[in-house]
Design a protein around this motif. Structure first.
Motif, PDB file in Angstrom:
ATOM      1  N   CYS A 145       0.067   7.357   7.122  1.00  0.00           N
ATOM      2  CA  CYS A 145       0.515   5.977   6.860  1.00  0.00           C
ATOM      3  C   CYS A 145       0.077   5.521   5.477  1.00  0.00           C
ATOM      4  O   CYS A 145       0.863   4.913   4.727  1.00  0.00           O
ATOM      5  CB  CYS A 145      -0.031   5.028   7.928  1.00  0.00           C
ATOM      6  SG  CYS A 145       0.753   5.212   9.538  1.00  0.00           S
ATOM      7  N   VAL A 146      -1.161   5.819   5.105  1.00  0.00           N
ATOM      8  CA  VAL A 146      -1.659   5.426   3.783  1.00  0.00           C
ATOM      9  C   VAL A 146      -0.902   6.181   2.684  1.00  0.00           C
ATOM     10  O   VAL A 146      -0.611   5.612   1.625  1.00  0.00           O
ATOM     11  CB  VAL A 146      -3.184   5.643   3.673  1.00  0.00           C
ATOM     12  CG1 VAL A 146      -3.685   5.353   2.263  1.00  0.00           C
ATOM     13  CG2 VAL A 146      -3.916   4.771   4.679  1.00  0.00           C
ATOM     14  N   VAL A 147      -0.537   7.437   2.931  1.00  0.00           N
ATOM     15  CA  VAL A 147       0.276   8.191   1.969  1.00  0.00           C
ATOM     16  C   VAL A 147       1.596   7.464   1.721  1.00  0.00           C
ATOM     17  O   VAL A 147       2.035   7.308   0.572  1.00  0.00           O
ATOM     18  CB  VAL A 147       0.532   9.638   2.462  1.00  0.00           C
ATOM     19  CG1 VAL A 147       1.644  10.306   1.663  1.00  0.00           C
ATOM     20  CG2 VAL A 147      -0.742  10.465   2.385  1.00  0.00           C
ATOM     21  N   ILE A 148       2.219   6.988   2.780  1.00  0.00           N
ATOM     22  CA  ILE A 148       3.490   6.272   2.642  1.00  0.00           C
ATOM     23  C   ILE A 148       3.293   4.988   1.841  1.00  0.00           C
ATOM     24  O   ILE A 148       4.075   4.686   0.932  1.00  0.00           O
ATOM     25  CB  ILE A 148       4.097   5.991   4.033  1.00  0.00           C
ATOM     26  CG1 ILE A 148       4.532   7.303   4.682  1.00  0.00           C
ATOM     27  CG2 ILE A 148       5.272   5.014   3.929  1.00  0.00           C
ATOM     28  CD1 ILE A 148       4.897   7.185   6.146  1.00  0.00           C
ATOM     29  N   PHE A 149       2.244   4.231   2.147  1.00  0.00           N
ATOM     30  CA  PHE A 149       1.974   3.003   1.407  1.00  0.00           C
ATOM     31  C   PHE A 149       1.719   3.292  -0.072  1.00  0.00           C
ATOM     32  O   PHE A 149       2.228   2.590  -0.946  1.00  0.00           O
ATOM     33  CB  PHE A 149       0.793   2.241   2.004  1.00  0.00           C
ATOM     34  CG  PHE A 149       1.101   1.624   3.333  1.00  0.00           C
ATOM     35  CD1 PHE A 149       2.232   0.852   3.541  1.00  0.00           C
ATOM     36  CD2 PHE A 149       0.248   1.816   4.414  1.00  0.00           C
ATOM     37  CE1 PHE A 149       2.520   0.283   4.766  1.00  0.00           C
ATOM     38  CE2 PHE A 149       0.530   1.254   5.646  1.00  0.00           C
ATOM     39  CZ  PHE A 149       1.663   0.478   5.823  1.00  0.00           C
ATOM     40  N   CYS A 150       0.945   4.330  -0.338  1.00  0.00           N
ATOM     41  CA  CYS A 150       0.676   4.696  -1.733  1.00  0.00           C
ATOM     42  C   CYS A 150       1.960   5.077  -2.459  1.00  0.00           C
ATOM     43  O   CYS A 150       2.140   4.746  -3.641  1.00  0.00           O
ATOM     44  CB  CYS A 150      -0.326   5.836  -1.816  1.00  0.00           C
ATOM     45  SG  CYS A 150      -2.031   5.341  -1.478  1.00  0.00           S
ATOM     46  N   GLY A 151       2.844   5.781  -1.770  1.00  0.00           N
ATOM     47  CA  GLY A 151       4.124   6.149  -2.376  1.00  0.00           C
ATOM     48  C   GLY A 151       4.906   4.934  -2.826  1.00  0.00           C
ATOM     49  O   GLY A 151       5.527   4.927  -3.899  1.00  0.00           O
ATOM     50  N   ARG A 152       4.894   3.884  -2.042  1.00  0.00           N
ATOM     51  CA  ARG A 152       5.570   2.647  -2.424  1.00  0.00           C
ATOM     52  C   ARG A 152       4.825   1.950  -3.557  1.00  0.00           C
ATOM     53  O   ARG A 152       5.445   1.373  -4.436  1.00  0.00           O
ATOM     54  CB  ARG A 152       5.699   1.701  -1.226  1.00  0.00           C
ATOM     55  CG  ARG A 152       6.791   2.068  -0.281  1.00  0.00           C
ATOM     56  CD  ARG A 152       8.170   2.199  -0.939  1.00  0.00           C
ATOM     57  NE  ARG A 152       8.557   1.045  -1.717  1.00  0.00           N
ATOM     58  CZ  ARG A 152       9.168   1.086  -2.904  1.00  0.00           C
ATOM     59  NH1 ARG A 152       9.472   2.228  -3.467  1.00  0.00           N
ATOM     60  NH2 ARG A 152       9.481  -0.013  -3.534  1.00  0.00           N
ATOM     61  N   TRP A 153       3.502   1.960  -3.530  1.00  0.00           N
ATOM     62  CA  TRP A 153       2.715   1.262  -4.542  1.00  0.00           C
ATOM     63  C   TRP A 153       2.797   1.905  -5.909  1.00  0.00           C
ATOM     64  O   TRP A 153       2.523   1.238  -6.920  1.00  0.00           O
ATOM     65  CB  TRP A 153       1.250   1.158  -4.128  1.00  0.00           C
ATOM     66  CG  TRP A 153       1.007   0.138  -3.053  1.00  0.00           C
ATOM     67  CD1 TRP A 153       1.740  -0.970  -2.793  1.00  0.00           C
ATOM     68  CD2 TRP A 153      -0.070   0.146  -2.123  1.00  0.00           C
ATOM     69  NE1 TRP A 153       1.204  -1.652  -1.726  1.00  0.00           N
ATOM     70  CE2 TRP A 153       0.085  -0.988  -1.304  1.00  0.00           C
ATOM     71  CE3 TRP A 153      -1.128   0.992  -1.885  1.00  0.00           C
ATOM     72  CZ2 TRP A 153      -0.793  -1.278  -0.280  1.00  0.00           C
ATOM     73  CZ3 TRP A 153      -1.999   0.695  -0.856  1.00  0.00           C
ATOM     74  CH2 TRP A 153      -1.840  -0.426  -0.057  1.00  0.00           C
ATOM     75  N   ILE A 154       3.182   3.159  -5.980  1.00  0.00           N
ATOM     76  CA  ILE A 154       3.300   3.825  -7.280  1.00  0.00           C
ATOM     77  C   ILE A 154       4.253   3.044  -8.187  1.00  0.00           C
ATOM     78  O   ILE A 154       4.008   2.898  -9.376  1.00  0.00           O
ATOM     79  CB  ILE A 154       3.781   5.290  -7.117  1.00  0.00           C
ATOM     80  CG1 ILE A 154       2.650   6.136  -6.508  1.00  0.00           C
ATOM     81  CG2 ILE A 154       4.241   5.869  -8.448  1.00  0.00           C
ATOM     82  CD1 ILE A 154       3.088   7.533  -6.114  1.00  0.00           C
ATOM     83  N   ALA A 155       5.308   2.519  -7.622  1.00  0.00           N
ATOM     84  CA  ALA A 155       6.293   1.788  -8.424  1.00  0.00           C
ATOM     85  C   ALA A 155       5.736   0.494  -9.006  1.00  0.00           C
ATOM     86  O   ALA A 155       6.242  -0.014 -10.013  1.00  0.00           O
ATOM     87  CB  ALA A 155       7.521   1.476  -7.565  1.00  0.00           C
ATOM     88  N   TYR A 156       4.703  -0.051  -8.378  1.00  0.00           N
ATOM     89  CA  TYR A 156       4.181  -1.350  -8.798  1.00  0.00           C
ATOM     90  C   TYR A 156       2.839  -1.283  -9.524  1.00  0.00           C
ATOM     91  O   TYR A 156       2.398  -2.266 -10.081  1.00  0.00           O
ATOM     92  CB  TYR A 156       4.076  -2.281  -7.597  1.00  0.00           C
ATOM     93  CG  TYR A 156       5.395  -2.377  -6.873  1.00  0.00           C
ATOM     94  CD1 TYR A 156       6.466  -3.060  -7.440  1.00  0.00           C
ATOM     95  CD2 TYR A 156       5.583  -1.759  -5.648  1.00  0.00           C
ATOM     96  CE1 TYR A 156       7.689  -3.131  -6.801  1.00  0.00           C
ATOM     97  CE2 TYR A 156       6.806  -1.818  -5.002  1.00  0.00           C
ATOM     98  CZ  TYR A 156       7.849  -2.508  -5.574  1.00  0.00           C
ATOM     99  OH  TYR A 156       9.052  -2.576  -4.938  1.00  0.00           O
TER     100      TYR A 156
END
Length: 162
Positions: free
Chosen positions: A149-160
């Motif tokens: 789950c944290v991997v998925i969140f980090c993947g989204r946060w890379i853009a920001y």
């Protein structure tokens, strides 16, 4: 920063330019990346929930693990390949991003954990007979779900993240 010349060189390569310039490459690779992540996460959750004793308890544990582990492994390979393509396409944005490196560390941690707790169940049937799930395996299965789950969140946060 010592990596800046490498990032500058990588950004200037024809492969990096092609990834950025061909309008279909980035959305296609990102779509494959996301679909593959969904497949990996789905297989991890199903087998982790079985390890935790929550799902498919009527199925043999080793059977569930053997069914989903190859999918997880192959999805990770595709995930890393598509991620590499995206990193080559925008090295100046990705390779200096701390969230990207946190995500990479978490991906490796999550997969090593998944492999470690599944390894006894991947043995041939005659060698895996005595393997039972123990309370630490249940806790590690929940940890594995959390890490993905944290991997998925980090993947989204890379853009920001900057």
């Amino acid at each position: 920063m010592a990596s800046i010349p490498v990032i500058t060189w990588l950004y200037a390569t024809p492969v990096s330019s092609a990834i950025r310039d061909l309008l279909w490459v980035v959305p296609t690779v990102q779509s494959i990346h996301i679909i593959t992540l969904a497949a990996l996460f789905g297989c991890a959750v199903i087998s982790d929930l079985r390890l935790a004793g929550v799902l498919a308890t009527d199925q043999p544990l080793s059977g569930v693990i053997r069914r989903y582990y190859p999918w997880m492994r192959n999805a990770l390979i595709v995930l890393l390949a598509t991620g590499l393509i995206m990193a080559i396409g925008e090295p100046d944005r990705v390779l200096v991003n701390s969230v990207f490196w946190i995500k990479m560390g978490l991906v490796m941690t999550a997969f090593l954990l998944a492999w470690g707790i599944r390894r006894p169940y991947l043995r041939p049937a005659e060698l895996a007979q005595g393997t039972d799930q123990t309370p630490p395996v249940k806790a590690l299965a929940w940890l594995s779900i959390g890490l993905w789950c944290v991997v998925i969140f980090c993947g989204r946060w890379i853009a920001y993240a900057i």
